[in-house]
Scaffold this motif. Structure first.
Motif, mmCIF file in Angstrom:
data_model
loop_
_atom_site.group_PDB
_atom_site.id
_atom_site.type_symbol
_atom_site.label_atom_id
_atom_site.label_comp_id
_atom_site.label_asym_id
_atom_site.label_seq_id
_atom_site.Cartn_x
_atom_site.Cartn_y
_atom_site.Cartn_z
ATOM 1 N N VAL A 168 0.820 -1.214 0.000
ATOM 2 C CA VAL A 168 0.000 0.000 0.000
ATOM 3 C C VAL A 168 0.852 1.261 0.000
ATOM 4 C CG1 VAL A 168 -1.740 1.300 1.307
ATOM 5 C CG2 VAL A 168 -1.900 -1.193 1.137
ATOM 6 N N GLY A 169 2.012 1.198 0.682
ATOM 7 C CA GLY A 169 2.814 2.410 0.844
ATOM 8 C C GLY A 169 4.141 2.425 0.133
ATOM 9 N N GLY A 170 4.612 1.256 -0.302
ATOM 10 C CA GLY A 170 5.919 1.218 -0.949
ATOM 11 C C GLY A 170 7.043 1.448 0.048
ATOM 12 N N ASN A 171 8.093 2.099 -0.409
ATOM 13 C CA ASN A 171 9.287 2.317 0.414
ATOM 14 C C ASN A 171 9.751 3.763 0.234
ATOM 15 O OD1 ASN A 171 11.610 2.074 1.921
ATOM 16 N ND2 ASN A 171 12.691 0.800 0.442
ATOM 17 N N MET A 172 9.010 4.684 0.824
ATOM 18 C CA MET A 172 9.289 6.113 0.667
ATOM 19 C C MET A 172 9.832 6.676 1.977
ATOM 20 S SD MET A 172 5.788 7.070 -1.397
ATOM 21 C CE MET A 172 6.267 8.810 -1.552
ATOM 22 N N PRO A 173 11.128 7.006 2.043
ATOM 23 C CA PRO A 173 11.731 7.535 3.280
ATOM 24 C C PRO A 173 10.969 8.741 3.818
ATOM 25 C CG PRO A 173 13.420 7.047 1.656
ATOM 26 C CD PRO A 173 12.103 6.905 0.943
ATOM 27 N N GLY A 174 10.698 8.706 5.113
ATOM 28 C CA GLY A 174 10.002 9.805 5.760
ATOM 29 C C GLY A 174 8.510 9.798 5.577
ATOM 30 N N GLU A 175 7.991 8.880 4.750
ATOM 31 C CA GLU A 175 6.555 8.849 4.469
ATOM 32 C C GLU A 175 5.954 7.475 4.739
ATOM 33 O OE1 GLU A 175 2.934 10.554 3.415
ATOM 34 O OE2 GLU A 175 4.872 11.541 3.586
ATOM 35 N N THR A 176 6.555 6.428 4.194
ATOM 36 C CA THR A 176 6.009 5.077 4.374
ATOM 37 C C THR A 176 7.087 4.048 4.729
ATOM 38 O OG1 THR A 176 6.250 4.509 2.015
ATOM 39 C CG2 THR A 176 4.172 5.554 2.697
ATOM 40 N N ARG A 177 8.335 4.460 4.851
ATOM 41 C CA ARG A 177 9.427 3.514 5.121
ATOM 42 C C ARG A 177 9.532 3.252 6.623
ATOM 43 N NH1 ARG A 177 15.488 3.425 5.583
ATOM 44 N NH2 ARG A 177 16.225 1.723 4.250
ATOM 45 N N VAL A 178 8.844 2.219 7.080
ATOM 46 C CA VAL A 178 8.888 1.832 8.482
ATOM 47 C C VAL A 178 10.031 0.847 8.692
ATOM 48 C CG1 VAL A 178 6.432 2.256 8.844
ATOM 49 C CG2 VAL A 178 7.186 0.003 8.082
ATOM 50 N N ALA A 179 10.255 0.446 9.942
ATOM 51 C CA ALA A 179 11.430 -0.357 10.277
ATOM 52 C C ALA A 179 11.447 -1.706 9.565
ATOM 53 C CB ALA A 179 11.492 -0.567 11.787
ATOM 54 N N SER A 180 10.299 -2.364 9.458
ATOM 55 C CA SER A 180 10.272 -3.672 8.798
ATOM 56 C C SER A 180 10.655 -3.556 7.323
ATOM 57 C CB SER A 180 8.877 -4.293 8.925
ATOM 58 O OG SER A 180 7.893 -3.434 8.379
ATOM 59 N N ILE A 181 10.230 -2.488 6.678
ATOM 60 C CA ILE A 181 10.602 -2.243 5.284
ATOM 61 C C ILE A 181 12.098 -1.919 5.190
ATOM 62 C CG2 ILE A 181 10.185 -0.822 3.247
ATOM 63 C CD1 ILE A 181 7.809 -2.536 3.991
ATOM 64 N N ALA A 182 12.577 -1.154 6.168
ATOM 65 C CA ALA A 182 13.987 -0.765 6.170
ATOM 66 C C ALA A 182 14.897 -1.991 6.305
ATOM 67 C CB ALA A 182 14.248 0.226 7.298
ATOM 68 N N ILE A 183 14.496 -2.972 7.116
ATOM 69 C CA ILE A 183 15.294 -4.191 7.263
ATOM 70 C C ILE A 183 15.435 -4.892 5.917
ATOM 71 C CG2 ILE A 183 15.356 -6.500 8.296
ATOM 72 C CD1 ILE A 183 13.910 -5.335 10.724
ATOM 73 N N TYR A 184 14.328 -5.062 5.243
ATOM 74 C CA TYR A 184 14.346 -5.705 3.925
ATOM 75 C C TYR A 184 15.222 -4.913 2.956
ATOM 76 C CZ TYR A 184 12.597 -7.390 -0.580
ATOM 77 O OH TYR A 184 12.499 -7.900 -1.855
ATOM 78 N N ASP A 185 15.078 -3.597 2.975
ATOM 79 C CA ASP A 185 15.832 -2.734 2.063
ATOM 80 C C ASP A 185 17.336 -2.831 2.329
ATOM 81 O OD1 ASP A 185 15.811 -0.896 -0.071
ATOM 82 O OD2 ASP A 185 16.064 0.783 1.310
ATOM 83 N N GLU A 186 17.716 -2.809 3.605
ATOM 84 C CA GLU A 186 19.134 -2.863 3.957
ATOM 85 C C GLU A 186 19.750 -4.223 3.631
ATOM 86 O OE1 GLU A 186 20.705 -0.331 4.576
ATOM 87 O OE2 GLU A 186 19.315 1.130 5.420
ATOM 88 N N VAL A 187 18.983 -5.292 3.830
ATOM 89 C CA VAL A 187 19.490 -6.625 3.487
ATOM 90 C C VAL A 187 19.696 -6.744 1.982
ATOM 91 C CG1 VAL A 187 18.914 -9.085 3.428
ATOM 92 C CG2 VAL A 187 18.538 -7.764 5.517
ATOM 93 N N GLN A 188 18.751 -6.187 1.208
ATOM 94 C CA GLN A 188 18.879 -6.216 -0.242
ATOM 95 C C GLN A 188 20.126 -5.466 -0.700
ATOM 96 O OE1 GLN A 188 16.671 -8.768 -1.028
ATOM 97 N NE2 GLN A 188 16.235 -7.592 -2.867
ATOM 98 N N ALA A 189 20.486 -4.409 0.061
ATOM 99 C CA ALA A 189 21.660 -3.611 -0.284
ATOM 100 C C ALA A 189 22.932 -4.148 0.379
ATOM 101 C CB ALA A 189 21.445 -2.158 0.120
ATOM 102 N N LEU A 190 22.806 -5.293 1.094
ATOM 103 C CA LEU A 190 23.930 -5.926 1.800
ATOM 104 C C LEU A 190 24.477 -5.057 2.929
ATOM 105 C CD1 LEU A 190 25.876 -7.509 -1.211
ATOM 106 C CD2 LEU A 190 24.059 -8.512 0.189
ATOM 107 N N ASN A 191 23.637 -4.165 3.473
ATOM 108 C CA ASN A 191 24.032 -3.348 4.637
ATOM 109 C C ASN A 191 23.563 -4.069 5.903
ATOM 110 O OD1 ASN A 191 25.056 -1.321 2.951
ATOM 111 N ND2 ASN A 191 23.049 -0.332 2.794
ATOM 112 N N PHE A 192 24.280 -5.120 6.267
ATOM 113 C CA PHE A 192 23.820 -5.980 7.348
ATOM 114 C C PHE A 192 23.913 -5.306 8.717
ATOM 115 C CE2 PHE A 192 25.252 -9.056 4.044
ATOM 116 C CZ PHE A 192 24.006 -9.571 3.757
ATOM 117 N N ASP A 193 24.837 -4.402 8.915
ATOM 118 C CA ASP A 193 24.939 -3.693 10.184
ATOM 119 C C ASP A 193 23.698 -2.829 10.416
ATOM 120 O OD1 ASP A 193 27.373 -4.802 10.789
ATOM 121 O OD2 ASP A 193 28.555 -3.125 9.979
ATOM 122 N N ALA A 194 23.288 -2.118 9.379
ATOM 123 C CA ALA A 194 22.087 -1.287 9.485
ATOM 124 C C ALA A 194 20.847 -2.151 9.692
ATOM 125 C CB ALA A 194 21.932 -0.419 8.238
ATOM 126 N N ALA A 195 20.780 -3.264 8.960
ATOM 127 C CA ALA A 195 19.645 -4.181 9.108
ATOM 128 C C ALA A 195 19.581 -4.725 10.522
ATOM 129 C CB ALA A 195 19.755 -5.320 8.100
#
Length: 226
Positions: A168-195
């Motif tokens: 419903v919201g996608g992945n928009m920083p500051g608007e719809t990017r919640v923590a669960s979405i951020a985990i997925y996004d960081e893992v996809q980018a191989l940023n495991f520390d941030a995830a």
């Protein structure tokens, strides 16, 4: 300006608090109705309320997106009369979160109300108290563990929502990017520390909430045994 990490956590908390508050207002009267009303199609209402527990988030997310579309009467009404577009906005994921989280609020409250002895309500009515007064002065004080459980479960569920928020919201920083979405996004980018930062925060928050629920319920059970 807060960092993206803090900004995402604030948005996650905001979504969970707003969703829980809205569902508390909706859930109390709905739970009362489901606990005590008698009508032929009551199982249909109970099934509708419980649907988010068994349906994949993608199914509910899809139908909510359809409802938000200008081609659907709801989306068309919002667009033409109020100039509001809900898809991929915070308001859109908030409404979706309310729909998807409703059983986590309603079911504990309904079970708690059904467990209250009938003679307590009858005694209140005998003393001339209205249904509203009985609800707030007699029933609510007797279902405090259920009330706390409902609020805590709804909040914990909200901070972990993923599928329906993404649809419903996608992945928009500051608007719809919640923590669960951020985990997925960081893992996809191989940023495991941030995830790991996001995952650990959600883990600890959920652990504290569940510990609170079990503590309250244990104290309630101990009091009943006295």
């Amino acid at each position: 300006m807060p960092s993206p990490f803090i900004q995402t956590l604030i948005l996650t908390g905001k979504l969970a608090i707003y969703t829980t508050s809205i569902l508390l207002v909706i859930g109390l009267p709905l739970s009362y109705f489901m606990a005590y009303a008698r009508f032929r199609f009551k199982p249909v209402l109970e099934a509708l309320v419980s649907m988010p527990l068994v349906l994949p988030p993608s199914v509910i997310g899809y139908y909510i997106l359809v409802a938000y579309s200008p081609n659907f009467w709801f989306g068309k009404l919002l667009s033409e009369w109020f100039d509001v577009q809900l898809a991929f906005t915070f308001e859109g994921i908030l409404l979706a979160s309310v729909v998807f989280s409703i059983p986590f609020m309603v079911q504990p409250l309904t079970n708690g109300l059904r467990a209250v002895p009938v003679n307590l309500r009858e005694a209140s009515y005998t003393l001339g108290k209205s249904k509203t007064t009985t609800f707030f002065r007699v029933l609510i004080p007797n279902i405090k563990p259920s009330l706390i459980t409902a609020i805590a479960l709804t909040f914990a569920h909200c901070i972990g929502e993923f599928g329906i928020i993404l649809m419903v919201g996608g992945n928009m920083p500051g608007e719809t990017r919640v923590a669960s979405i951020a985990i997925y996004d960081e893992v996809q980018a191989l940023n495991f520390d941030a995830a790991n930062q996001y995952a650990l925060t959600l883990f600890l928050t959920s652990f504290v909430i569940l510990t609170l629920i079990y503590t309250v319920n244990r104290k309630s059970d101990a009091w009943k045994m006295i």
